[in-house]
Design a protein around this motif. Structure first.
Motif, PDB file in Angstrom:
ATOM      1  N   VAL A  92       0.695  -1.467  -0.111  1.00  0.00           N
ATOM      2  CA  VAL A  92      -0.143   0.296   0.168  1.00  0.00           C
ATOM      3  C   VAL A  92       0.919   1.116   0.071  1.00  0.00           C
ATOM      4  O   VAL A  92       1.982   1.366   0.701  1.00  0.00           O
TER       5      VAL A  92
ATOM      6  N   ASN B 230      -6.871  -6.766  -1.164  1.00  0.00           N
ATOM      7  CA  ASN B 230      -6.376  -5.922  -2.198  1.00  0.00           C
ATOM      8  C   ASN B 230      -7.390  -5.120  -2.864  1.00  0.00           C
ATOM      9  O   ASN B 230      -7.351  -3.775  -3.124  1.00  0.00           O
TER      10      ASN B 230
ATOM     11  N   SER C 123      -8.773  -2.255  -1.064  1.00  0.00           N
ATOM     12  CA  SER C 123      -7.515  -1.159  -0.673  1.00  0.00           C
ATOM     13  C   SER C 123      -7.407  -0.280  -2.040  1.00  0.00           C
ATOM     14  O   SER C 123      -6.799   0.979  -1.840  1.00  0.00           O
TER      15      SER C 123
ATOM     16  N   SER D  22      -2.991   0.263  -3.831  1.00  0.00           N
ATOM     17  CA  SER D  22      -2.540  -1.136  -3.629  1.00  0.00           C
ATOM     18  C   SER D  22      -2.050  -1.894  -4.610  1.00  0.00           C
ATOM     19  O   SER D  22      -2.627  -1.749  -5.699  1.00  0.00           O
TER      20      SER D  22
END
Length: 398
Positions: free
Chosen positions: A270, A312, A315, A284
């Motif tokens: 990230v 993932n 994010s 990310s």
């Protein structure tokens, strides 16, 4: 040059107009700048799509003009960038001057400005072939003057320009539609992720603002472990000495290669301190296999019960900006802010169904985007093909 139609002749650029270079007044003398004389540089043409130009970012005074090698060139002169980069072309919409990055043609009565404009648009590759230089290539006034131009009578020139512009107009319409479709796919991609983490891909009758049954909010630290303490930055010079086949990752993806690894497992990286404001890239990305990570990316390892791809995708476009500190140009997402950021989770089986549906939909997006990119490349090739036929006398309808 191939055989041309009857009535055409081959001339050198220096025979169809006066070739004029430019110059730059001293930047140490304020009286030379911010006058009423338009002063154009190649940088002004970066991303510039109009055929004509009236002014650039800067202007000079009469005093600046008199005390430099810049020269006024009349309206309808054709400007050709001769370095950094070679090949920008534009027609002066009024009297202007340029810096030394141009070779401009003041056309004589044998050639129209529009015909010359399109010919120079088609001549970038030929100009680059006769350019020289080490730091950057530049075409000299002599070499530019000696470039050959096929020249039909003026009525044919005007007919060729009209045909080129008619074809290009249709191409432009198609390109605009493709660009619109590409933007719509970007919006759709983000919408898919939004729907996914509202539970709308796996649940019916989801109430906006409410979590579906079985979902809950948790802090990232409750669902994933930070491995930030294990990352290690290596400067560029040191990496040059340690070239290998292990990817070296930073905030925005792989930035190089190295000869050793810190990790050998799937992880989520990230952004820590790169662009957050008006960012288009995801925040990310997932890495697998042997890797080395520097200190510009946070490292997350999902705990039991959290699917790595679910984390993932959640994010990707997370609203991290309000959690950052620092200036607009260089904001920072601290480890504490990241680990305390709330995310939504559901059962592992539902997470996996969501991931599968996201990837199914995004794979369709990727296929469509690839098709659009191919079509845009084809349009660019077709544009050059039209110009090549135009200046060999083979353009249909002429």
């Amino acid at each position: 040059m191939n055989e041309l139609p009857e009535g055409w002749v081959v001339k050198k650029l220096g025979e169809v107009g006066k070739i004029v270079s430019g110059g730059t007044p001293s930047t140490a003398i304020p009286e030379y700048w911010n006058g009423n004389i338009s002063w154009i540089t190649p940088a002004d043409l970066s991303g510039y799509n109009s055929k004509h130009i009236e002014s650039g970012r800067k202007s000079i005074t009469e005093l600046g003009l008199q005390n430099s090698s810049a020269r006024l060139i009349p309206k309808e002169s054709v400007l050709f960038s001769s370095r950094a980069p070679i090949g920008y072309v534009v027609i002066a919409a009024k009297e202007v001057c340029t810096n030394q990055g141009f070779k401009s043609v003041v056309p004589n009565k044998s050639v129209s400005s529009d015909y010359l404009y399109y010919f120079l648009k088609a001549s970038k590759e030929n100009a680059e072939k006769v350019a020289s230089g080490t730091t950057f290539k530049e075409i000299s006034l002599k070499s530019f003057s000696e470039l050959e131009i096929p020249l039909p009578p003026l009525p044919i020139q005007r007919a060729i320009v009209a045909k080129i512009e008619a074809v290009f107009s249709e191409l432009d319409k198609g390109v605009q539609l493709l660009e619109t479709a590409r933007q719509q796919l970007k919006v759709y991609r983000q919408s898919v992720l939004k729907w996914a983490f509202e539970g709308k891909l796996t649940n019916e009758n989801v109430v906006d603002g409410e979590l579906p049954e079985g979902w809950k909010w948790v802090k990232i630290e409750e669902a994933a472990k930070s491995l930030d303490n294990l990352r290690k930055p290596i400067n560029k010079d040191e990496r040059q000495k340690r070239q290998g086949n292990i990817p070296y990752y930073g905030a925005n993806g792989r930035t190089g290669w190295i000869d050793d690894y810190l990790f050998d497992e799937p992880l989520i990286l990230v952004v820590e301190d790169e662009t957050f404001t008006a960012r288009e890239l995801p925040f990310s990305y997932k890495i697998t296999g042997k890797s080395w990570v520097n200190n510009h990316a946070h490292i997350l390892k999902p705990k039991e019960g959290l699917d790595i791809d679910f984390l993932n995708y959640q994010s990707y476009y997370y609203p991290f900006l309000p959690l950052t500190t620092g200036t607009t140009g260089r904001k920072k997402l601290t480890k504490n802010a990241l680990m305390n950021a709330p995310i939504k989770i559901c059962s592992l089986s539902e997470q996996q169904r969501i991931v599968a549906e996201i990837e199914r939909r995004l794979s369709v997006c990727e296929a469509l985007e690839a098709s659009i990119e191919k079509s845009l490349r084809s349009a660019a090739v077709l544009r050059q093909g039209v110009l090549a036929r135009a200046f060999s006398g083979r353009l249909a309808g002429i």
